[in-house]
Design an enzyme around this catalytic site. Structure first.
Site, PDB file in Angstrom:
ATOM      1  N   TYR A 172      -1.137  -0.866  10.479  1.00  0.00           N
ATOM      2  CA  TYR A 172      -1.352  -1.203   9.071  1.00  0.00           C
ATOM      3  C   TYR A 172      -0.144  -0.752   8.233  1.00  0.00           C
ATOM      4  CZ  TYR A 172      -3.648  -1.340   4.477  1.00  0.00           C
ATOM      5  OH  TYR A 172      -3.965  -1.622   3.163  1.00  0.00           O
ATOM      6  N   SER A 181       0.854  -1.193   0.000  1.00  0.00           N
ATOM      7  CA  SER A 181       0.000   0.000   0.000  1.00  0.00           C
ATOM      8  C   SER A 181       0.885   1.237   0.000  1.00  0.00           C
ATOM      9  CB  SER A 181      -0.870   0.013   1.260  1.00  0.00           C
ATOM     10  OG  SER A 181      -1.528   1.251   1.407  1.00  0.00           O
TER      11      SER A 181
HETATM   12  N1  LIG Z   1      -8.865  -0.871  -0.779  1.00  0.00           N
HETATM   13  C1  LIG Z   1      -7.818  -0.063  -0.662  1.00  0.00           C
HETATM   14  O1  LIG Z   1      -7.926   1.180  -0.687  1.00  0.00           O
HETATM   15  C2  LIG Z   1      -6.428  -0.630  -0.522  1.00  0.00           C
HETATM   16  C3  LIG Z   1      -5.343   0.225  -0.669  1.00  0.00           C
HETATM   17  C4  LIG Z   1      -4.053  -0.278  -0.553  1.00  0.00           C
HETATM   18  C5  LIG Z   1      -3.874  -1.624  -0.301  1.00  0.00           C
HETATM   19  N2  LIG Z   1      -4.935  -2.436  -0.152  1.00  0.00           N
HETATM   20  C6  LIG Z   1      -4.673  -3.857   0.108  1.00  0.00           C
HETATM   21  O2  LIG Z   1      -5.309  -4.617  -0.885  1.00  0.00           O
HETATM   22  C7  LIG Z   1      -5.572  -5.921  -0.396  1.00  0.00           C
HETATM   23  C8  LIG Z   1      -7.022  -6.285  -0.699  1.00  0.00           C
HETATM   24  O3  LIG Z   1      -7.859  -5.421   0.061  1.00  0.00           O
HETATM   25  P1  LIG Z   1      -9.309  -4.977  -0.426  1.00  0.00           P
HETATM   26  O4  LIG Z   1      -9.344  -3.509  -0.358  1.00  0.00           O
HETATM   27  O5  LIG Z   1      -9.693  -5.671  -1.667  1.00  0.00           O
HETATM   28  O6  LIG Z   1     -10.166  -5.474   0.827  1.00  0.00           O
HETATM   29  P2  LIG Z   1     -11.287  -6.585   1.004  1.00  0.00           P
HETATM   30  O7  LIG Z   1     -12.353  -6.458  -0.020  1.00  0.00           O
HETATM   31  O8  LIG Z   1     -11.637  -6.537   2.451  1.00  0.00           O
HETATM   32  O9  LIG Z   1     -10.502  -7.955   0.677  1.00  0.00           O
HETATM   33  C9  LIG Z   1      -9.656  -8.578   1.578  1.00  0.00           C
HETATM   34  C10 LIG Z   1      -9.496 -10.017   1.112  1.00  0.00           C
HETATM   35  O10 LIG Z   1      -8.561 -10.670   1.990  1.00  0.00           O
HETATM   36  C11 LIG Z   1      -9.169 -11.869   2.449  1.00  0.00           C
HETATM   37  N3  LIG Z   1      -8.678 -12.178   3.784  1.00  0.00           N
HETATM   38  C12 LIG Z   1      -8.701 -11.394   4.896  1.00  0.00           C
HETATM   39  N4  LIG Z   1      -8.209 -12.074   5.942  1.00  0.00           N
HETATM   40  C13 LIG Z   1      -7.856 -13.300   5.479  1.00  0.00           C
HETATM   41  C14 LIG Z   1      -7.317 -14.465   6.079  1.00  0.00           C
HETATM   42  N5  LIG Z   1      -6.985 -14.494   7.378  1.00  0.00           N
HETATM   43  N6  LIG Z   1      -7.100 -15.551   5.296  1.00  0.00           N
HETATM   44  C15 LIG Z   1      -7.432 -15.543   3.994  1.00  0.00           C
HETATM   45  N7  LIG Z   1      -7.933 -14.480   3.359  1.00  0.00           N
HETATM   46  C16 LIG Z   1      -8.154 -13.373   4.103  1.00  0.00           C
HETATM   47  C17 LIG Z   1     -10.670 -11.602   2.454  1.00  0.00           C
HETATM   48  O11 LIG Z   1     -11.382 -12.824   2.313  1.00  0.00           O
HETATM   49  P3  LIG Z   1     -12.101 -13.633   3.494  1.00  0.00           P
HETATM   50  O12 LIG Z   1     -12.661 -12.631   4.460  1.00  0.00           O
HETATM   51  O13 LIG Z   1     -13.126 -14.428   2.754  1.00  0.00           O
HETATM   52  O14 LIG Z   1     -11.036 -14.490   4.089  1.00  0.00           O
HETATM   53  C18 LIG Z   1     -10.801 -10.805   1.169  1.00  0.00           C
HETATM   54  O15 LIG Z   1     -10.866 -11.668   0.060  1.00  0.00           O
HETATM   55  C19 LIG Z   1      -5.236  -5.885   1.092  1.00  0.00           C
HETATM   56  O16 LIG Z   1      -3.942  -6.420   1.285  1.00  0.00           O
HETATM   57  C20 LIG Z   1      -5.240  -4.397   1.413  1.00  0.00           C
HETATM   58  O17 LIG Z   1      -4.439  -4.079   2.522  1.00  0.00           O
HETATM   59  C21 LIG Z   1      -6.224  -1.988  -0.255  1.00  0.00           C
END
Ligand SMILES: NC(=O)c1ccc[n+]([C@@H]2O[C@H](COP(=O)([O-])OP(=O)(O)OC[C@H]3O[C@@H](n4cnc5c(N)ncnc54)[C@H](OP(=O)(O)O)[C@@H]3O)[C@@H](O)[C@H]2O)c1
Length: 256
Positions: free
Chosen positions: A148, A135
């Site tokens: 985070y 990120s």
């Molecule tokens: N959205 C943003 O603005 C943003 C910005 C920078 C970076 N990111 C990064 O992008 C990545 C995806 O985030 P997102 O925004 O798409 O959020 P999200 O929709 O909440 O997706 C998170 C994913 O991670 C999975 N997950 C969480 N805990 C887990 C565990 N213990 N074991 C296996 N799977 C797990 C969740 O699936 P289950 O709950 O089904 O396990 C879900 O598929 C993350 O690493 C986040 O930090 C996001």
């Protein structure tokens, strides 16, 4: 490579958000994708929607990425089904507010476990590609979300460090640093998110960057280049500037 029907790709965190959008985008390019997350029902829905007529384009491999043995078992399951993994995208992650150890396990150690699980196969074949979603929050700290940011900084350091030894052995290493993307993770935020990117747009940018073999994929440009500029400022100057931009919370709690 990813436009080929034979590309075998593993995406963690594939049940929602960026991961689910990546699956859609990669399948549209002709790849096969193994999908991992905890919620099996959501993964099975993705397989029904995108797996093709016989379902073979999506392999459902539910696992908790904080469980080392489960991550290794997931990789073995994919290798047994497809004979290997060409690209692994370690995307699972999130915010566990105030819990520094759990956040580090979810965002950083899960990536370490995943790399450990796929690396021997890639090194034996002399080719492969490992990517992790960190990120822009991992560039430099602010007064909030230290747990985070620290976990994402560790992922950036890990990927940038491993690249030195892995690329000469045929394994490409990409770190992905998004700004704000509209997903279930950010839907909870009540504050203004500048330059918010829609999730399908984010997935397209990530896949294009992976196809080009980029070392770092960062977006949206105004935010990521601004963050890069802040990164090179001497800390006292940076800290003074950040204090004027982001109010410091009144309460301070010890890390746990
Ligand atoms: N959205 C943003 O603005 C943003 C910005 C920078 C970076 N990111 C990064 O992008 C990545 C995806 O985030 P997102 O925004 O798409 O959020 P999200 O929709 O909440 O997706 C998170 C994913 O991670 C999975 N997950 C969480 N805990 C887990 C565990 N213990 N074991 C296996 N799977 C797990 C969740 O699936 P289950 O709950 O089904 O396990 C879900 O598929 C993350 O690493 C986040 O930090 C996001």
């Amino acid at each position: 490579m990813y436009a080929s029907a034979s590309a075998r790709i593993w995406v963690t965190g594939a049940s929602t958000g960026i991961g689910a959008a990546l699956v859609k985008t990669l399948i549209a390019r002709g790849a096969r994708v193994a999908v991992t997350a905890r919620r099996r029902d959501l993964l099975e829905q993705i397989a029904r929607d995108h797996g093709g007529p016989d379902g073979s384009r999506v392999l459902v491999v539910p696992a908790d990425v904080t469980d080392h043995d489960a991550v290794v078992a997931a990789a073995r399951q994919i290798e047994a089904a497809w004979g290997g993994i060409d690209l692994a995208i370690f995307n699972a992650g999130g915010v566990i507010e105030g819990d520094f150890i759990a956040t580090m396990t979810l965002n950083y150690f899960s990536v370490v476990y995943g790399i450990e699980a796929v690396l021997n196969g890639m090194l034996a074949r002399g080719r492969g590609h490992i990517a992790a979603v960190a990120s822009l929050a991992g560039y430099r700290p602010g007064p909030v979300a230290t747990e985070y940011g620290a976990s994402k900084a560790a992922v950036i350091f890990l990927m940038d460090g491993l690249r030195f030894t892995l690329e000469p052995r045929g394994v490409r290493v990409t770190v992905i640093n998004p700004g704000f993307v509209r997903t279930p993770l950010t839907d909870r935020h009540t504050f203004h998110m500048p330059f918010l990117v829609e999730v399908d747009d984010a997935a397209e940018r990530i896949v294009r960057g992976l196809e080009r073999g980029k070392k770092e994929i960062h977006f949206p440009a105004p935010m990521s280049w601004g963050a890069k500029l802040l990164r090179v400022l001497p800390y006292p100057v940076y800290a003074r500037l950040i204090r004027t931009l982001q109010p410091t919370p009144a309460k301070a709690e010890p890390p746990r």
